[in-house]
Motif scaffolding. Structure first.
Motif, PDB file in Angstrom:
ATOM      1  N   LYS A  23     -38.146  44.371  87.124  1.00  0.00           N
ATOM      2  CA  LYS A  23     -38.253  43.065  87.754  1.00  0.00           C
ATOM      3  C   LYS A  23     -38.339  43.212  89.263  1.00  0.00           C
ATOM      4  CE  LYS A  23     -36.223  38.424  87.427  1.00  0.00           C
ATOM      5  NZ  LYS A  23     -35.092  37.603  86.902  1.00  0.00           N
ATOM      6  N   VAL A  24     -39.057  42.282  89.908  1.00  0.00           N
ATOM      7  CA  VAL A  24     -39.059  42.158  91.364  1.00  0.00           C
ATOM      8  C   VAL A  24     -38.213  40.937  91.696  1.00  0.00           C
ATOM      9  CG1 VAL A  24     -40.452  41.754  93.428  1.00  0.00           C
ATOM     10  CG2 VAL A  24     -41.322  43.249  91.607  1.00  0.00           C
ATOM     11  N   ILE A  25     -37.178  41.131  92.504  1.00  0.00           N
ATOM     12  CA  ILE A  25     -36.175  40.087  92.720  1.00  0.00           C
ATOM     13  C   ILE A  25     -36.117  39.681  94.190  1.00  0.00           C
ATOM     14  CG2 ILE A  25     -33.741  39.461  92.436  1.00  0.00           C
ATOM     15  CD1 ILE A  25     -33.555  41.698  90.335  1.00  0.00           C
TER      16      ILE A  25
ATOM     17  N   LEU B  33     -44.537  46.851  89.141  1.00  0.00           N
ATOM     18  CA  LEU B  33     -44.114  45.974  88.048  1.00  0.00           C
ATOM     19  C   LEU B  33     -45.251  45.761  87.053  1.00  0.00           C
ATOM     20  CD1 LEU B  33     -41.953  44.051  86.830  1.00  0.00           C
ATOM     21  CD2 LEU B  33     -42.932  42.247  88.275  1.00  0.00           C
ATOM     22  N   LYS B  34     -46.444  45.520  87.583  1.00  0.00           N
ATOM     23  CA  LYS B  34     -47.616  45.265  86.742  1.00  0.00           C
ATOM     24  C   LYS B  34     -47.941  46.463  85.868  1.00  0.00           C
ATOM     25  CE  LYS B  34     -51.479  44.694  88.958  1.00  0.00           C
ATOM     26  NZ  LYS B  34     -52.502  44.069  89.831  1.00  0.00           N
ATOM     27  N   HIS B  35     -47.606  47.675  86.335  1.00  0.00           N
ATOM     28  CA  HIS B  35     -47.929  48.893  85.584  1.00  0.00           C
ATOM     29  C   HIS B  35     -46.718  49.489  84.874  1.00  0.00           C
ATOM     30  CE1 HIS B  35     -51.464  48.497  88.179  1.00  0.00           C
ATOM     31  NE2 HIS B  35     -52.099  49.214  87.266  1.00  0.00           N
ATOM     32  N   GLY B  36     -45.677  48.664  84.692  1.00  0.00           N
ATOM     33  CA  GLY B  36     -44.555  49.075  83.856  1.00  0.00           C
ATOM     34  C   GLY B  36     -43.554  50.014  84.486  1.00  0.00           C
TER      35      GLY B  36
ATOM     36  N   ALA C 203     -38.581  59.963  93.465  1.00  0.00           N
ATOM     37  CA  ALA C 203     -38.818  60.869  92.337  1.00  0.00           C
ATOM     38  C   ALA C 203     -37.529  61.350  91.690  1.00  0.00           C
ATOM     39  CB  ALA C 203     -39.623  62.080  92.816  1.00  0.00           C
ATOM     40  N   SER C 204     -36.393  60.832  92.122  1.00  0.00           N
ATOM     41  CA  SER C 204     -35.129  61.256  91.510  1.00  0.00           C
ATOM     42  C   SER C 204     -34.288  60.031  91.164  1.00  0.00           C
ATOM     43  CB  SER C 204     -34.381  62.232  92.431  1.00  0.00           C
ATOM     44  OG  SER C 204     -34.156  61.659  93.713  1.00  0.00           O
ATOM     45  N   PHE C 205     -33.161  59.851  91.835  1.00  0.00           N
ATOM     46  CA  PHE C 205     -32.189  58.830  91.395  1.00  0.00           C
ATOM     47  C   PHE C 205     -32.706  57.403  91.482  1.00  0.00           C
ATOM     48  CE2 PHE C 205     -31.177  59.928  95.829  1.00  0.00           C
ATOM     49  CZ  PHE C 205     -31.236  58.682  96.457  1.00  0.00           C
ATOM     50  N   ALA C 206     -33.662  57.118  92.380  1.00  0.00           N
ATOM     51  CA  ALA C 206     -34.131  55.740  92.561  1.00  0.00           C
ATOM     52  C   ALA C 206     -34.792  55.169  91.312  1.00  0.00           C
ATOM     53  CB  ALA C 206     -35.085  55.659  93.745  1.00  0.00           C
ATOM     54  N   SER C 207     -35.405  56.020  90.513  1.00  0.00           N
ATOM     55  CA  SER C 207     -36.236  55.519  89.413  1.00  0.00           C
ATOM     56  C   SER C 207     -35.679  55.803  88.028  1.00  0.00           C
ATOM     57  CB  SER C 207     -37.645  56.113  89.522  1.00  0.00           C
ATOM     58  OG  SER C 207     -37.595  57.528  89.526  1.00  0.00           O
ATOM     59  N   ILE C 208     -34.398  56.195  87.939  1.00  0.00           N
ATOM     60  CA  ILE C 208     -33.864  56.533  86.612  1.00  0.00           C
ATOM     61  C   ILE C 208     -32.627  55.701  86.262  1.00  0.00           C
ATOM     62  CG2 ILE C 208     -34.839  58.846  86.473  1.00  0.00           C
ATOM     63  CD1 ILE C 208     -32.200  59.995  87.426  1.00  0.00           C
ATOM     64  N   GLY C 209     -32.588  54.480  86.763  1.00  0.00           N
ATOM     65  CA  GLY C 209     -31.502  53.581  86.389  1.00  0.00           C
ATOM     66  C   GLY C 209     -31.733  52.985  85.010  1.00  0.00           C
ATOM     67  N   ASP C 210     -30.701  52.384  84.447  1.00  0.00           N
ATOM     68  CA  ASP C 210     -30.872  51.618  83.210  1.00  0.00           C
ATOM     69  C   ASP C 210     -31.718  50.385  83.487  1.00  0.00           C
ATOM     70  OD1 ASP C 210     -29.078  53.125  81.316  1.00  0.00           O
ATOM     71  OD2 ASP C 210     -27.627  52.660  82.886  1.00  0.00           O
ATOM     72  N   TYR C 211     -31.561  49.836  84.697  1.00  0.00           N
ATOM     73  CA  TYR C 211     -32.422  48.771  85.197  1.00  0.00           C
ATOM     74  C   TYR C 211     -32.989  49.234  86.527  1.00  0.00           C
ATOM     75  CZ  TYR C 211     -30.092  45.661  81.848  1.00  0.00           C
ATOM     76  OH  TYR C 211     -29.593  45.071  80.700  1.00  0.00           O
ATOM     77  N   ASN C 212     -34.311  49.124  86.672  1.00  0.00           N
ATOM     78  CA  ASN C 212     -34.970  49.476  87.925  1.00  0.00           C
ATOM     79  C   ASN C 212     -35.613  48.232  88.519  1.00  0.00           C
ATOM     80  OD1 ASN C 212     -34.419  52.328  87.812  1.00  0.00           O
ATOM     81  ND2 ASN C 212     -35.964  52.483  86.205  1.00  0.00           N
ATOM     82  N   PHE C 213     -35.057  47.765  89.620  1.00  0.00           N
ATOM     83  CA  PHE C 213     -35.528  46.557  90.285  1.00  0.00           C
ATOM     84  C   PHE C 213     -36.116  46.907  91.652  1.00  0.00           C
ATOM     85  CE2 PHE C 213     -31.733  44.441  87.986  1.00  0.00           C
ATOM     86  CZ  PHE C 213     -32.495  44.191  86.867  1.00  0.00           C
ATOM     87  N   ALA C 214     -36.716  45.906  92.284  1.00  0.00           N
ATOM     88  CA  ALA C 214     -37.214  46.082  93.656  1.00  0.00           C
ATOM     89  C   ALA C 214     -37.254  44.734  94.349  1.00  0.00           C
ATOM     90  CB  ALA C 214     -38.604  46.711  93.659  1.00  0.00           C
ATOM     91  N   GLU C 215     -37.253  44.769  95.674  1.00  0.00           N
ATOM     92  CA  GLU C 215     -37.461  43.564  96.459  1.00  0.00           C
ATOM     93  C   GLU C 215     -38.962  43.336  96.636  1.00  0.00           C
ATOM     94  OE1 GLU C 215     -33.560  42.925  99.244  1.00  0.00           O
ATOM     95  OE2 GLU C 215     -35.219  44.060 100.126  1.00  0.00           O
ATOM     96  N   PRO C 216     -39.379  42.084  96.848  1.00  0.00           N
ATOM     97  CA  PRO C 216     -40.811  41.786  97.020  1.00  0.00           C
ATOM     98  C   PRO C 216     -41.439  42.582  98.152  1.00  0.00           C
ATOM     99  CG  PRO C 216     -39.570  39.755  96.724  1.00  0.00           C
ATOM    100  CD  PRO C 216     -38.541  40.850  96.862  1.00  0.00           C
TER     101      PRO C 216
END
Length: 285
Positions: A261-263, A254-257, A210-223
């Motif tokens: 990207k999932v990398i 990812l599906k809900h915006g 709810a803080s720094f993890a989700s406010i990047g210029d790019y928000n990625f995740a692992e599968p």
């Protein structure tokens, strides 16, 4: 003759113990948490701890992550000696922190510093879920905020890999304050034209998500990474509805915006390197 060869192979591969059971040297094998298949640990390590059968991404330690991304010998650690105190006199807190220090070789649940990825300099932070489940206390928030400030002063990008169970309950409201501290540091960094990339790994939950993890210029995740604030059971009991099977997974987000990207882990370094080159100041590639 063939029978003799195979019987010798079995004899050397499986040495019975005194009770007649086959002993496997400790640490030699690893079971995949995704498909339950068993692999040689050194083989799955070569694949960056990704299962070759089902693709399950096992957690990496902070230094395994750094080694997988940075050019050899370029990473310089920041604020390595900052350690936690016990501001609320929470019973056995310091003892538990000390136990995790010995287990992981880390002083806290995050490692920060800077180095180069394919020659591109970047500031970096990586959380380690092996230390207090990656929970965010005062030291974690302070180290991340300092890393972002250093990135702003040096005019270099900032990349963070998140893995956390949320705020650290033993530090109470002081841990919750880190949400604001890190978010303000990111706003200052963004206003100065800085590039921030956030990569969420399994799990990224609670105050961190709810803080720094989700406010990047790019928000990625692992599968397959679990990403969310409250737990599935709490949400289902609150809304009184059954949630989708893939709820709170990286693919669902990812599906809900909620993600860009999932990398796959094997593609992570190339993706980050490309981004750093694209955003290089002056447009030089």
């Amino acid at each position: 003759m063939l029978k003799d060869i195979f019987s010798k192979r079995r004899r050397y591969a499986s040495i019975p113990s005194e009770n007649g059971k086959v002993d496997v040297p400790e640490g030699l094998m690893q079971k995949c948490k995704g498909c339950n298949k068993i692999f040689y640990r050194k083989e799955i390590k070569k694949m960056l701890h990704v299962c070759v059968n089902c693709g399950y991404h096992h957690p990496l330690t902070a230094w395994e992550r750094i080694d997988s991304l940075f050019d050899e010998g370029t990473f310089v650690e920041w604020d390595a000696n900052i350690t936690s105190t016990n501001p609320l006199n929470f019973p056995d807190y310091i003892e538990k922190v000390e136990k995790d220090r010995k287990k992981t070789g880390l002083n806290e649940a995050v490692v920060t510093g800077k180095g180069t990825i394919d020659g591109q300099e970047t500031a970096f932070a990586v959380m380690d879920s092996n230390f207090r489940m990656g929970s965010m206390g005062s030291v974690v928030g302070e180290k991340i905020a300092r890393a972002i400030e250093n990135a702003r002063k040096e005019s270099i990008p900032f990349i963070i890999f998140c893995a956390s169970g949320g705020a650290r309950m033993q530090e109470g409201v002081l841990s919750l304050m880190q949400m604001a501290k890190t978010s303000i540091a990111i706003k200052r960094f963004s206003d100065a034209g800085g590039l921030m990339v956030s990569v969420m790994t399994h799990p990224t939950t609670g105050g961190v998500s709810a803080s720094f993890a989700s406010i990047g210029d790019y928000n990625f995740a692992e599968p397959g990474a679990l990403i969310g604030f409250a737990g599935r059971r709490v949400i289902e009991q609150t809304v009184r509805e059954k949630l989708p099977q893939d709820f709170q997974t990286a693919e669902f987000q990812l599906k809900h915006g909620q993600l860009d990207k999932v990398i796959h882990r094997k593609d992570m370094k190339d993706t980050l390197s490309t981004l750093l080159k694209l955003h290089k100041k002056g447009g030089e590639h």
